[in-house]
Enzyme design. Sequence first.
Site, PDB file in Angstrom:
ATOM      1  N   ARG A  52       0.834  -1.205   0.000  1.00 32.22           N
ATOM      2  CA  ARG A  52       0.000   0.000   0.000  1.00 32.22           C
ATOM      3  C   ARG A  52       0.870   1.257   0.000  1.00 32.22           C
ATOM      4  O   ARG A  52       0.540   2.247  -0.651  1.00 32.22           O
ATOM      5  CB  ARG A  52      -0.895  -0.031   1.249  1.00 32.22           C
ATOM      6  CG  ARG A  52      -2.065   0.910   1.216  1.00 32.22           C
ATOM      7  CD  ARG A  52      -3.061   0.592   0.118  1.00 32.22           C
ATOM      8  NE  ARG A  52      -4.121   1.596   0.133  1.00 32.22           N
ATOM      9  CZ  ARG A  52      -5.412   1.287   0.215  1.00 32.22           C
ATOM     10  NH1 ARG A  52      -5.787   0.028   0.250  1.00 32.22           N
ATOM     11  NH2 ARG A  52      -6.320   2.246   0.233  1.00 32.22           N
ATOM     12  N   ILE A  99      -8.638   4.541   0.662  1.00 29.39           N
ATOM     13  CA  ILE A  99      -8.187   5.432   1.735  1.00 29.39           C
ATOM     14  C   ILE A  99      -6.810   5.976   1.338  1.00 29.39           C
ATOM     15  O   ILE A  99      -5.900   5.208   1.025  1.00 29.39           O
ATOM     16  CB  ILE A  99      -8.060   4.665   3.077  1.00 29.39           C
ATOM     17  CG1 ILE A  99      -9.391   4.007   3.439  1.00 29.39           C
ATOM     18  CG2 ILE A  99      -7.586   5.605   4.186  1.00 29.39           C
ATOM     19  CD1 ILE A  99     -10.532   4.966   3.603  1.00 29.39           C
ATOM     20  N   LEU A 100      -6.681   7.294   1.305  1.00 22.49           N
ATOM     21  CA  LEU A 100      -5.413   7.918   0.926  1.00 22.49           C
ATOM     22  C   LEU A 100      -4.402   7.734   2.057  1.00 22.49           C
ATOM     23  O   LEU A 100      -4.734   7.905   3.231  1.00 22.49           O
ATOM     24  CB  LEU A 100      -5.636   9.401   0.631  1.00 22.49           C
ATOM     25  CG  LEU A 100      -6.544   9.648  -0.591  1.00 22.49           C
ATOM     26  CD1 LEU A 100      -7.022  11.086  -0.609  1.00 22.49           C
ATOM     27  CD2 LEU A 100      -5.821   9.276  -1.872  1.00 22.49           C
ATOM     28  N   ASN A 149     -13.270  16.179  -0.248  1.00 20.53           N
ATOM     29  CA  ASN A 149     -13.992  14.928  -0.483  1.00 20.53           C
ATOM     30  C   ASN A 149     -15.480  15.147  -0.347  1.00 20.53           C
ATOM     31  O   ASN A 149     -15.936  16.048   0.370  1.00 20.53           O
ATOM     32  CB  ASN A 149     -13.545  13.864   0.533  1.00 20.53           C
ATOM     33  CG  ASN A 149     -14.213  12.518   0.280  1.00 20.53           C
ATOM     34  OD1 ASN A 149     -14.211  12.014  -0.831  1.00 20.53           O
ATOM     35  ND2 ASN A 149     -14.812  11.956   1.334  1.00 20.53           N
ATOM     36  N   HIS A 198     -18.986  13.006   0.655  1.00 15.50           N
ATOM     37  CA  HIS A 198     -19.443  11.749   1.268  1.00 15.50           C
ATOM     38  C   HIS A 198     -20.977  11.735   1.282  1.00 15.50           C
ATOM     39  O   HIS A 198     -21.587  12.739   1.686  1.00 15.50           O
ATOM     40  CB  HIS A 198     -18.890  11.634   2.695  1.00 15.50           C
ATOM     41  CG  HIS A 198     -19.295  10.378   3.394  1.00 15.50           C
ATOM     42  ND1 HIS A 198     -18.757   9.150   3.078  1.00 15.50           N
ATOM     43  CD2 HIS A 198     -20.207  10.173   4.382  1.00 15.50           C
ATOM     44  CE1 HIS A 198     -19.335   8.235   3.845  1.00 15.50           C
ATOM     45  NE2 HIS A 198     -20.212   8.810   4.645  1.00 15.50           N
ATOM     46  N   GLY A 213      -7.815  10.710   8.915  1.00 12.25           N
ATOM     47  CA  GLY A 213      -8.832   9.705   9.297  1.00 12.25           C
ATOM     48  C   GLY A 213      -9.706   9.319   8.109  1.00 12.25           C
ATOM     49  O   GLY A 213      -9.500   9.787   6.994  1.00 12.25           O
ATOM     50  N   ASP A 243     -13.086   9.934   6.502  1.00 14.20           N
ATOM     51  CA  ASP A 243     -14.258  10.823   6.498  1.00 14.20           C
ATOM     52  C   ASP A 243     -14.339  11.651   7.780  1.00 14.20           C
ATOM     53  O   ASP A 243     -15.426  11.927   8.276  1.00 14.20           O
ATOM     54  CB  ASP A 243     -15.545   9.991   6.333  1.00 14.20           C
ATOM     55  CG  ASP A 243     -15.561   9.246   5.007  1.00 14.20           C
ATOM     56  OD1 ASP A 243     -16.103   8.124   4.965  1.00 14.20           O
ATOM     57  OD2 ASP A 243     -15.031   9.780   4.023  1.00 14.20           O
TER      58      ASP A 243
HETATM   59  C1  GRF Z   1     -20.843   9.508  -4.592  1.00 17.17           C
HETATM   60  O1  GRF Z   1     -22.122   9.513  -3.951  1.00 17.17           O
HETATM   61  C2  GRF Z   1     -19.772   9.600  -3.542  1.00 17.17           C
HETATM   62  O2  GRF Z   1     -20.108  10.413  -2.432  1.00 17.17           O
HETATM   63  C3  GRF Z   1     -19.685   8.170  -3.105  1.00 17.17           C
HETATM   64  O3  GRF Z   1     -19.799   7.405  -4.290  1.00 17.17           O
HETATM   65  C4  GRF Z   1     -20.543   8.177  -5.232  1.00 17.17           C
HETATM   66  C5  GRF Z   1     -19.668   8.346  -6.447  1.00 17.17           C
HETATM   67  O4  GRF Z   1     -20.457   8.742  -7.479  1.00 17.17           O
HETATM   68  N1  GRF Z   1     -18.433   7.908  -2.448  1.00 17.17           N
HETATM   69  P1  GRF Z   1     -19.781   9.195  -8.893  1.00 17.17           P
HETATM   70  O5  GRF Z   1     -18.665   8.189  -9.172  1.00 17.17           O
HETATM   71  O6  GRF Z   1     -19.259  10.585  -8.691  1.00 17.17           O
HETATM   72  O7  GRF Z   1     -20.933   9.104  -9.856  1.00 17.17           O
END
Ligand code: GRF
Length: 203
Positions: free
Chosen positions: A64, A91-92, A106, A108, A142, A144
Amino acid sequence: ARLVVLVSGSGTNLQALIDAVADRGYGAEIVAVGADRSGIAGLERAERAGLPTFVHRVKDYPDRTAWDAALTASVRAQRPDLVVTAGFMKILGPDFIAAFTGRIVNTHPALLPSFPGAHGVTDALAYGVRVTGCTVHLVDSGVDTGPIIAQGVVEVTDADHADGGEALHERIKTVERQLLVDVVGRLAREGHRIEDRKVWIPA
Ligand code: GRF
């Protein structure tokens, strides 16, 4: 501002950014799109928009750490002002976070700090929440857990419990795309600073 966008799937968030940067007033350009896998719609969208792309698959590396170093090098080469992870499902690592601290945005599909991780939509649905939504935040070390910049609310309906969250996730993505475009544009045009966990954007 120079944006690098990282994707792992359909790339509808990427597409929203591709559409937004076409407006010169938006104040940003996408200089490259990266992915952790090939053969995804997100990369097709990038290629259709004439954007440079790169792929780093974890399985192509001994571990990784090596993958993280390779991804960091590819992104650094693009001299980004902001890195946007939009549906990027890895995960970065610490090297990446250290290289772009405070400049990784990001999105979420849940109202953090509730329901972090890769199943935020279905976790919220299973919990029985009456509202959920999406969160645009800065990425820290972390999962999210970085400072929240903006959130959008989506009502959960009884019907949402009948389709495994598909319709709910689509409604969330509709809000999420607009929120991400708004936030990235403001960061690109205005810059930002972070105090404790508060992200300040002028104007
Ligand atoms: C988004 O809802 C993102 O928040 C989640 O996966 C989805 C990705 O959608 N992690 P896309 O690839 O941008 O269409």
